[in-house]
Design a protein around this motif. Structure first.
Motif, PDB file in Angstrom:
ATOM      1  N   LEU A  48       0.834  -1.200   0.000  1.00 20.87           N
ATOM      2  CA  LEU A  48       0.000   0.000   0.000  1.00 20.87           C
ATOM      3  C   LEU A  48       0.866   1.246   0.000  1.00 20.87           C
ATOM      4  CD1 LEU A  48      -2.713  -0.990   2.644  1.00 20.87           C
ATOM      5  CD2 LEU A  48      -2.867  -1.171   0.158  1.00 20.87           C
ATOM      6  N   VAL A  49       0.382   2.281  -0.667  1.00 21.88           N
ATOM      7  CA  VAL A  49       1.029   3.587  -0.641  1.00 21.88           C
ATOM      8  C   VAL A  49       0.100   4.578   0.039  1.00 21.88           C
ATOM      9  CG1 VAL A  49       2.413   3.171  -2.692  1.00 21.88           C
ATOM     10  CG2 VAL A  49       0.149   4.168  -2.932  1.00 21.88           C
ATOM     11  N   CYS A  50       0.675   5.511   0.750  1.00 21.52           N
ATOM     12  CA  CYS A  50      -0.065   6.562   1.448  1.00 21.52           C
ATOM     13  C   CYS A  50       0.295   7.896   0.819  1.00 21.52           C
ATOM     14  CB  CYS A  50       0.286   6.546   2.941  1.00 21.52           C
ATOM     15  SG  CYS A  50      -0.529   7.836   3.908  1.00 21.52           S
ATOM     16  N   GLN A  51      -0.696   8.630   0.365  1.00 21.76           N
ATOM     17  CA  GLN A  51      -0.448   9.916  -0.270  1.00 21.76           C
ATOM     18  C   GLN A  51      -1.634  10.837  -0.038  1.00 21.76           C
ATOM     19  OE1 GLN A  51      -0.065   8.355  -4.329  1.00 21.76           O
ATOM     20  NE2 GLN A  51      -1.978   9.389  -4.882  1.00 21.76           N
ATOM     21  N   ASP A  52      -1.394  12.107  -0.305  1.00 16.40           N
ATOM     22  CA  ASP A  52      -2.470  13.086  -0.299  1.00 16.40           C
ATOM     23  C   ASP A  52      -2.443  13.823  -1.628  1.00 16.40           C
ATOM     24  OD1 ASP A  52      -0.314  14.823  -0.076  1.00 16.40           O
ATOM     25  OD2 ASP A  52      -0.630  15.208   2.062  1.00 16.40           O
ATOM     26  N   ALA A  53      -3.083  14.967  -1.690  1.00 13.58           N
ATOM     27  CA  ALA A  53      -3.160  15.684  -2.961  1.00 13.58           C
ATOM     28  C   ALA A  53      -1.829  16.278  -3.378  1.00 13.58           C
ATOM     29  CB  ALA A  53      -4.213  16.791  -2.867  1.00 13.58           C
ATOM     30  N   GLU A  54      -0.853  16.333  -2.476  1.00 18.80           N
ATOM     31  CA  GLU A  54       0.403  17.015  -2.774  1.00 18.80           C
ATOM     32  C   GLU A  54       1.601  16.086  -2.914  1.00 18.80           C
ATOM     33  OE1 GLU A  54       0.967  19.877   0.277  1.00 18.80           O
ATOM     34  OE2 GLU A  54      -0.747  21.134  -0.326  1.00 18.80           O
ATOM     35  N   ARG A  55       1.633  14.986  -2.167  1.00 15.90           N
ATOM     36  CA  ARG A  55       2.833  14.157  -2.188  1.00 15.90           C
ATOM     37  C   ARG A  55       2.511  12.734  -1.771  1.00 15.90           C
ATOM     38  NH1 ARG A  55       6.618  15.322   2.994  1.00 15.90           N
ATOM     39  NH2 ARG A  55       7.417  13.354   2.204  1.00 15.90           N
ATOM     40  N   ARG A  56       3.472  11.856  -2.061  1.00 12.67           N
ATOM     41  CA  ARG A  56       3.409  10.467  -1.606  1.00 12.67           C
ATOM     42  C   ARG A  56       4.400  10.303  -0.459  1.00 12.67           C
ATOM     43  NH1 ARG A  56       3.866   5.476  -5.764  1.00 12.67           N
ATOM     44  NH2 ARG A  56       1.799   6.316  -6.269  1.00 12.67           N
ATOM     45  N   TYR A  57       3.935   9.688   0.616  1.00  9.71           N
ATOM     46  CA  TYR A  57       4.728   9.602   1.834  1.00  9.71           C
ATOM     47  C   TYR A  57       5.471   8.277   1.916  1.00  9.71           C
ATOM     48  CZ  TYR A  57       1.973  13.608   3.368  1.00  9.71           C
ATOM     49  OH  TYR A  57       1.375  14.841   3.464  1.00  9.71           O
ATOM     50  N   ALA A  98       4.173  16.768 -15.703  1.00  7.29           N
ATOM     51  CA  ALA A  98       3.090  16.723 -14.718  1.00  7.29           C
ATOM     52  C   ALA A  98       1.953  15.831 -15.215  1.00  7.29           C
ATOM     53  CB  ALA A  98       2.572  18.125 -14.428  1.00  7.29           C
ATOM     54  N   GLU A  99       1.644  15.908 -16.514  1.00  6.82           N
ATOM     55  CA  GLU A  99       0.579  15.082 -17.066  1.00  6.82           C
ATOM     56  C   GLU A  99       0.979  13.602 -17.075  1.00  6.82           C
ATOM     57  OE1 GLU A  99      -1.496  18.277 -20.149  1.00  6.82           O
ATOM     58  OE2 GLU A  99       0.183  17.029 -20.804  1.00  6.82           O
ATOM     59  N   LYS A 100       2.253  13.330 -17.319  1.00  8.24           N
ATOM     60  CA  LYS A 100       2.719  11.946 -17.279  1.00  8.24           C
ATOM     61  C   LYS A 100       2.615  11.369 -15.870  1.00  8.24           C
ATOM     62  CE  LYS A 100       5.920  12.350 -21.184  1.00  8.24           C
ATOM     63  NZ  LYS A 100       7.332  12.279 -21.631  1.00  8.24           N
ATOM     64  N   ARG A 101       2.959  12.164 -14.868  1.00  4.53           N
ATOM     65  CA  ARG A 101       2.841  11.690 -13.493  1.00  4.53           C
ATOM     66  C   ARG A 101       1.385  11.422 -13.129  1.00  4.53           C
ATOM     67  NH1 ARG A 101       7.132  12.080 -10.133  1.00  4.53           N
ATOM     68  NH2 ARG A 101       5.730  12.173  -8.336  1.00  4.53           N
ATOM     69  N   ALA A 102       0.505  12.292 -13.585  1.00  3.76           N
ATOM     70  CA  ALA A 102      -0.916  12.081 -13.311  1.00  3.76           C
ATOM     71  C   ALA A 102      -1.427  10.822 -14.015  1.00  3.76           C
ATOM     72  CB  ALA A 102      -1.726  13.301 -13.752  1.00  3.76           C
ATOM     73  N   ALA A 103      -0.956  10.553 -15.236  1.00  5.46           N
ATOM     74  CA  ALA A 103      -1.377   9.364 -15.965  1.00  5.46           C
ATOM     75  C   ALA A 103      -0.894   8.085 -15.299  1.00  5.46           C
ATOM     76  CB  ALA A 103      -0.870   9.424 -17.407  1.00  5.46           C
ATOM     77  N   LEU A 104       0.233   8.167 -14.593  1.00  7.40           N
ATOM     78  CA  LEU A 104       0.780   7.010 -13.896  1.00  7.40           C
ATOM     79  C   LEU A 104       0.264   6.887 -12.473  1.00  7.40           C
ATOM     80  CD1 LEU A 104       4.484   7.212 -15.138  1.00  7.40           C
ATOM     81  CD2 LEU A 104       2.717   5.615 -15.892  1.00  7.40           C
ATOM     82  N   GLY A 105      -0.635   7.791 -12.053  1.00  9.85           N
ATOM     83  CA  GLY A 105      -1.191   7.730 -10.708  1.00  9.85           C
ATOM     84  C   GLY A 105      -0.280   8.290  -9.645  1.00  9.85           C
ATOM     85  N   LEU A 106       0.682   9.131 -10.027  1.00 10.22           N
ATOM     86  CA  LEU A 106       1.622   9.718  -9.072  1.00 10.22           C
ATOM     87  C   LEU A 106       1.185  11.135  -8.725  1.00 10.22           C
ATOM     88  CD1 LEU A 106       4.974   8.591 -10.759  1.00 10.22           C
ATOM     89  CD2 LEU A 106       3.797   7.513  -8.838  1.00 10.22           C
ATOM     90  N   PRO A 107       1.424  11.578  -7.484  1.00  7.30           N
ATOM     91  CA  PRO A 107       1.079  12.951  -7.112  1.00  7.30           C
ATOM     92  C   PRO A 107       2.027  13.926  -7.794  1.00  7.30           C
ATOM     93  CG  PRO A 107       2.251  11.877  -5.321  1.00  7.30           C
ATOM     94  CD  PRO A 107       1.984  10.822  -6.351  1.00  7.30           C
ATOM     95  N   PRO A 108       1.618  15.184  -7.968  1.00  7.30           N
ATOM     96  CA  PRO A 108       2.492  16.172  -8.624  1.00  7.30           C
ATOM     97  C   PRO A 108       3.712  16.483  -7.773  1.00  7.30           C
ATOM     98  CG  PRO A 108       0.548  17.231  -7.704  1.00  7.30           C
ATOM     99  CD  PRO A 108       0.321  15.766  -7.565  1.00  7.30           C
ATOM    100  N   LEU A 109       4.789  16.884  -8.449  1.00 10.40           N
ATOM    101  CA  LEU A 109       5.996  17.297  -7.743  1.00 10.40           C
ATOM    102  C   LEU A 109       5.797  18.685  -7.150  1.00 10.40           C
ATOM    103  CD1 LEU A 109       8.713  16.136 -10.306  1.00 10.40           C
ATOM    104  CD2 LEU A 109       8.156  15.064  -8.119  1.00 10.40           C
TER     105      LEU A 109
END
Length: 420
Positions: A94-103, A401-412
């Motif tokens: 499991l990964v834990c993240q919010d709208a800004e970062r992945r912890y 930024a769009e590539k990160r969103a497509a991969l399910g990653l939070p924005p930098l």
């Protein structure tokens, strides 16, 4: 700054109530809060609650104990299907993240790593997934709230011991946990909630979920009956039942009491049971053997049992070849069936449960966090994930930024020049 509530509504005033008796289960204290403003509620929910009786525990017609005994404890196909799904889903990282970062480090991750002194993350989630699969409902209890607002411990409650107490608006106002003739009530009118209820979709029940075991009940009964009949047949020296017909020399088919007693004694002592298998039967004049049952080949016994096993596996969403059931080759090979198993069964279950637990813990934490499976660390999906990364990475018309969103990653962070 006003507190943001992640539950159904802001907590109601519960007064300075004394601590509740713990009984067999630990209970977290209910916080004291101000009277909230009027909250909108579903009109249909109030009608449903009135029909069912608001404020009373609803046990429903769920024979979860019988289904668990017959479909899990007493059926190898159901046992293997539940174990396969629960263990696979519990092992998903499991990964834990919010709208800004992945912890990488977070109190929620620490709680997941060691939810209670007796269990780790895998054991806790395996028990939770198992309860959902067997009964359609999973219950997590929060115990001993820490200074950070998170529970100090998490415990899985047995679903067959929990009942919902609906309120006037149709929402649960409490959960009752009954064991050993004693009951403990968890109050759900405050916030955060002491119980997290994960339930499957049920088309005809407002408060409880439907398990795959209920859908497979007939197939389980057929499979169990076939196994019981097979054992009884083997105990009877693998011979179907029949009748001994007597026709005397005078044409009358009547035995004297002495002849009857002797015949019964010889049958019981020399021709019944597996130890007498293959022993020839000597029939004296006038006696004839007529079989009255069907042989296994006449009943298509083996095919019937395999068909029931496939139906059980289908109800749980497990490809039959993964649990050794022969039959139609639905998938070209084992690897394809394994990927389909994760895509269609394991990941939807793990995603739904992780999202529910994450939202519940957000209520305790006071800020929203998201728990979701880490698809990059699932070996069964490595090939598909690599292809997806290559396609997104080669898309020159997308920003970073769009590539990160497509991969399910939070924005930098905005200060990072790679953020696009």
């Amino acid at each position: 700054m006003a507190m943001r509530w992640f539950g159904r509504q802001a907590p109601r005033d519960v007064g300075n109530a004394p601590p509740r008796a713990v009984g067999e289960v630990k209970a977290m204290p209910v916080p004291v809060a101000a009277v909230p403003p009027e909250v909108k509620a579903s009109a249909a929910g109030r009608v449903a609650a009135a029909a069912q009786g608001a404020g009373r525990a609803l046990w429903g017609g769920r024979d979860t104990g019988g289904l668990t005994r017959s479909g899990f404890l007493g059926n190898p196909v159901g046992f293997r299907a539940v174990k396969l799904i629960a263990e696979a889903a519990a092992a998903v990282p499991l990964v834990c993240q919010d709208a800004e970062r992945r912890y990488e480090v977070h109190p929620v991750l620490d709680l997941m790593r060691r939810p209670n002194p007796a269990q780790g993350r895998a054991e806790l989630f395996e028990a939770l997934f198992g309860q959902v699969l067997l009964t359609g409902n999973g219950y997590l209890e929060a115990v001993d709230v820490t200074d950070a607002g998170l529970p100090g411990e998490l415990h899985v409650l047995r679903s067959d011991r929990v009942s919902v107490v609906p309120g006037a608006d149709g929402w649960p106002v409490a959960y009752e946990y009954a064991v050993g003739g004693r009951k403990h009530r968890f109050d759900m009118t405050g916030s955060p909630d002491p119980i997290c209820h994960i339930r499957s979709f049920h088309p005809s029940d407002d408060h409880y979920g439907m398990s795959p075991m209920q859908a497979a009940q007939v197939a389980v009964e057929v499979h169990n009956s076939a196994s019981a009949w097979s054992r009884a047949l083997l105990d009877n020296a693998a011979r179907p039942s029949g009748a001994i017909i007597y026709k005397g020399s005078d044409g009358q088919g009547v035995l004297s009491p002495e002849q009857y007693d002797r015949l019964v004694s010889e049958m019981e002592g020399h021709h019944q049971g597996a130890r007498n298998a293959g022993r020839p039967m000597l029939l004296e004049g006038g006696l004839d053997w007529k079989p009255m049952g069907f042989s296994p080949s006449d009943m298509e016994f083996h095919q019937t049992k395999l068909a029931a096993a496939r139906e059980i596996a289908m109800a749980f969403g497990v490809p039959p070849m993964l649990i050794g059931i022969p039959g139609e080759a639905t998938y070209a090979n084992y690897a394809e069936a394994h990927r389909a198993f994760y895509r269609l069964t394991v990941l939807p279950l793990a995603t739904r449960v992780a999202a529910g637990v994450g939202w519940w813990l957000s209520e305790h934490l006071g800020c929203e966090i998201d728990l979701r499976p880490d698809l990059d660390q699932i070996p069964a999906l490595a090939e598909e994930r690599d292809q997806h990364w290559q396609r997104v990475g080669a898309a020159g018309f997308l920003t970073e930024a769009e590539k990160r969103a497509a991969l399910g990653l939070p924005p930098l962070a905005s200060s990072d020049p790679a953020g696009g």
